[in-house]
Scaffold this motif. Structure first.
Motif, PDB file in Angstrom:
ATOM      1  N   SER A 178      14.066 -17.278  22.071  1.00  0.00           N
ATOM      2  CA  SER A 178      13.404 -18.433  22.690  1.00  0.00           C
ATOM      3  C   SER A 178      13.877 -18.648  24.120  1.00  0.00           C
ATOM      4  N   ALA A 179      15.166 -18.473  24.361  1.00  0.00           N
ATOM      5  CA  ALA A 179      15.706 -18.643  25.713  1.00  0.00           C
ATOM      6  C   ALA A 179      15.140 -17.591  26.666  1.00  0.00           C
ATOM      7  N   VAL A 180      14.968 -16.371  26.189  1.00  0.00           N
ATOM      8  CA  VAL A 180      14.387 -15.321  27.026  1.00  0.00           C
ATOM      9  C   VAL A 180      12.932 -15.642  27.352  1.00  0.00           C
ATOM     10  N   VAL A 181      12.181 -16.152  26.389  1.00  0.00           N
ATOM     11  CA  VAL A 181      10.781 -16.521  26.638  1.00  0.00           C
ATOM     12  C   VAL A 181      10.701 -17.584  27.729  1.00  0.00           C
ATOM     13  N   VAL A 182      11.567 -18.572  27.672  1.00  0.00           N
ATOM     14  CA  VAL A 182      11.587 -19.622  28.697  1.00  0.00           C
ATOM     15  C   VAL A 182      11.899 -19.012  30.068  1.00  0.00           C
ATOM     16  N   ASP A 183      12.867 -18.099  30.130  1.00  0.00           N
ATOM     17  CA  ASP A 183      13.197 -17.431  31.395  1.00  0.00           C
ATOM     18  C   ASP A 183      12.012 -16.631  31.926  1.00  0.00           C
ATOM     19  N   LEU A 184      11.328 -15.911  31.041  1.00  0.00           N
ATOM     20  CA  LEU A 184      10.141 -15.152  31.444  1.00  0.00           C
ATOM     21  C   LEU A 184       9.087 -16.085  32.041  1.00  0.00           C
ATOM     22  N   ALA A 185       8.823 -17.186  31.354  1.00  0.00           N
ATOM     23  CA  ALA A 185       7.802 -18.128  31.816  1.00  0.00           C
ATOM     24  C   ALA A 185       8.174 -18.737  33.169  1.00  0.00           C
ATOM     25  N   LYS A 186       9.424 -19.125  33.332  1.00  0.00           N
ATOM     26  CA  LYS A 186       9.873 -19.720  34.601  1.00  0.00           C
ATOM     27  C   LYS A 186       9.705 -18.733  35.761  1.00  0.00           C
ATOM     28  N   GLU A 187      10.145 -17.500  35.554  1.00  0.00           N
ATOM     29  CA  GLU A 187      10.050 -16.513  36.629  1.00  0.00           C
ATOM     30  C   GLU A 187       8.601 -16.201  36.971  1.00  0.00           C
ATOM     31  N   PHE A 188       7.762 -16.114  35.959  1.00  0.00           N
ATOM     32  CA  PHE A 188       6.351 -15.810  36.179  1.00  0.00           C
ATOM     33  C   PHE A 188       5.650 -16.945  36.924  1.00  0.00           C
ATOM     34  N   GLY A 212       2.956 -19.053  41.608  1.00  0.00           N
ATOM     35  CA  GLY A 212       2.850 -20.227  42.464  1.00  0.00           C
ATOM     36  C   GLY A 212       3.078 -19.906  43.928  1.00  0.00           C
ATOM     37  N   SER A 213       3.931 -18.921  44.183  1.00  0.00           N
ATOM     38  CA  SER A 213       4.202 -18.523  45.568  1.00  0.00           C
ATOM     39  C   SER A 213       3.093 -17.633  46.142  1.00  0.00           C
ATOM     40  N   LEU A 214       2.282 -17.036  45.281  1.00  0.00           N
ATOM     41  CA  LEU A 214       1.234 -16.124  45.738  1.00  0.00           C
ATOM     42  C   LEU A 214      -0.080 -16.820  46.066  1.00  0.00           C
ATOM     43  N   ASP A 215      -0.425 -17.847  45.284  1.00  0.00           N
ATOM     44  CA  ASP A 215      -1.723 -18.507  45.462  1.00  0.00           C
ATOM     45  C   ASP A 215      -1.636 -19.937  44.949  1.00  0.00           C
ATOM     46  N   SER A 221       4.973  -2.958  32.243  1.00  0.00           N
ATOM     47  CA  SER A 221       4.214  -4.202  32.209  1.00  0.00           C
ATOM     48  C   SER A 221       3.212  -4.252  33.358  1.00  0.00           C
ATOM     49  N   ASN A 222       2.302  -5.205  33.250  1.00  0.00           N
ATOM     50  CA  ASN A 222       1.419  -5.536  34.352  1.00  0.00           C
ATOM     51  C   ASN A 222       1.004  -6.995  34.207  1.00  0.00           C
ATOM     52  N   ALA A 223       0.359  -7.507  35.247  1.00  0.00           N
ATOM     53  CA  ALA A 223       0.046  -8.930  35.250  1.00  0.00           C
ATOM     54  C   ALA A 223      -1.158  -9.211  36.139  1.00  0.00           C
ATOM     55  N   SER A 224      -1.751 -10.368  35.902  1.00  0.00           N
ATOM     56  CA  SER A 224      -2.854 -10.822  36.745  1.00  0.00           C
ATOM     57  C   SER A 224      -2.824 -12.341  36.825  1.00  0.00           C
ATOM     58  N   LEU A 225      -3.490 -12.858  37.845  1.00  0.00           N
ATOM     59  CA  LEU A 225      -3.614 -14.308  37.963  1.00  0.00           C
ATOM     60  C   LEU A 225      -5.048 -14.671  38.300  1.00  0.00           C
ATOM     61  N   VAL A 226      -5.452 -15.834  37.813  1.00  0.00           N
ATOM     62  CA  VAL A 226      -6.789 -16.359  38.048  1.00  0.00           C
ATOM     63  C   VAL A 226      -6.649 -17.517  39.027  1.00  0.00           C
ATOM     64  N   SER A 227      -7.471 -17.491  40.086  1.00  0.00           N
ATOM     65  CA  SER A 227      -7.420 -18.560  41.085  1.00  0.00           C
ATOM     66  C   SER A 227      -8.836 -18.867  41.553  1.00  0.00           C
ATOM     67  N   GLY A 228      -8.918 -19.742  42.540  1.00  0.00           N
ATOM     68  CA  GLY A 228     -10.218 -20.090  43.110  1.00  0.00           C
ATOM     69  C   GLY A 228     -10.943 -18.903  43.709  1.00  0.00           C
ATOM     70  N   SER A 229     -10.205 -17.874  44.092  1.00  0.00           N
ATOM     71  CA  SER A 229     -10.836 -16.700  44.707  1.00  0.00           C
ATOM     72  C   SER A 229     -11.082 -15.571  43.715  1.00  0.00           C
ATOM     73  N   LEU A 283      -1.476  -8.063  39.925  1.00  0.00           N
ATOM     74  CA  LEU A 283      -0.205  -8.091  40.641  1.00  0.00           C
ATOM     75  C   LEU A 283       0.359  -6.672  40.663  1.00  0.00           C
ATOM     76  N   GLY A 284       0.325  -6.045  41.825  1.00  0.00           N
ATOM     77  CA  GLY A 284       0.723  -4.657  41.970  1.00  0.00           C
ATOM     78  C   GLY A 284       2.209  -4.429  41.771  1.00  0.00           C
ATOM     79  N   ALA A 285       2.525  -3.310  41.122  1.00  0.00           N
ATOM     80  CA  ALA A 285       3.919  -2.978  40.816  1.00  0.00           C
ATOM     81  C   ALA A 285       4.723  -2.627  42.064  1.00  0.00           C
ATOM     82  N   ILE A 286       4.089  -2.040  43.044  1.00  0.00           N
ATOM     83  CA  ILE A 286       4.823  -1.673  44.264  1.00  0.00           C
ATOM     84  C   ILE A 286       5.143  -2.921  45.083  1.00  0.00           C
ATOM     85  N   ARG A 287       4.153  -3.738  45.295  1.00  0.00           N
ATOM     86  CA  ARG A 287       4.341  -4.945  46.097  1.00  0.00           C
ATOM     87  C   ARG A 287       5.304  -5.944  45.434  1.00  0.00           C
ATOM     88  N   HIS A 288       5.278  -5.975  44.110  1.00  0.00           N
ATOM     89  CA  HIS A 288       6.098  -6.943  43.370  1.00  0.00           C
ATOM     90  C   HIS A 288       7.158  -6.249  42.518  1.00  0.00           C
TER      91      HIS A 288
END
Length: 123
Positions: free
Chosen positions: A6-16, A21-24, A43-51, A56-61
């Motif tokens: 549970s503590a690891v899940v919270v850490d994952l969520a906070k970092e994500f 939030g810093s990207l868009d 792993s990989n990731a994506s975010l949904v925003s107004g645009s 989220l690219g692995a090299i850039r991030h």
């Protein structure tokens, strides 16, 4: 889920949440998918925003993925699993959810290839 997991899940969520939030500032929802098979993981990731949906690219991030992958491996260790997939979903209200799959390692793939949306398939 045990206390360590549970503590690891919270850490994952906070970092994500911190990264997206810093990207868009218009982000509404974001997805982080971790997959492990024995000693291999990624792993990989994506975010949904107004645009739209942004992958989220692995090299850039790189540092983000390195940290999140270590935490993902640690989470599976605390759950006594050597293989599996988890999908972490966060939103701009700071709510989060995590889903696990132990058998189908292709579940919730995130891609924009072949006309896909960048939102995990099957959620």
């Amino acid at each position: 889920m045990n206390n360590e997991a549970s503590a690891v899940v919270v850490d994952l969520a906070k970092e994500f949440v911190s990264l997206v939030g810093s990207l868009d500032s218009t982000w509404t929802k974001a997805y982080y998918r971790f997959r492990a098979e024995e000693l291999r993981y990624g792993s990989n990731a994506s975010l949904v925003s107004g645009s739209g949906v942004m992958l989220l690219g692995a090299i850039r991030h790189g540092p983000f993925y390195e940290s999140m992958n270590e935490k993902g491996a640690k989470l599976l260790h605390h759950l006594s699993k050597k293989r599996g997939v988890f999908l972490l979903i966060v939103d701009n209200k700071l709510d989060y959810d995590i889903k696990f799959e132990w058998d189908d390692l292709r579940r919730w793939e995130i891609s924009k290839m072949d006309g896909r949306s960048g939102i995990p398939e099957g959620i």
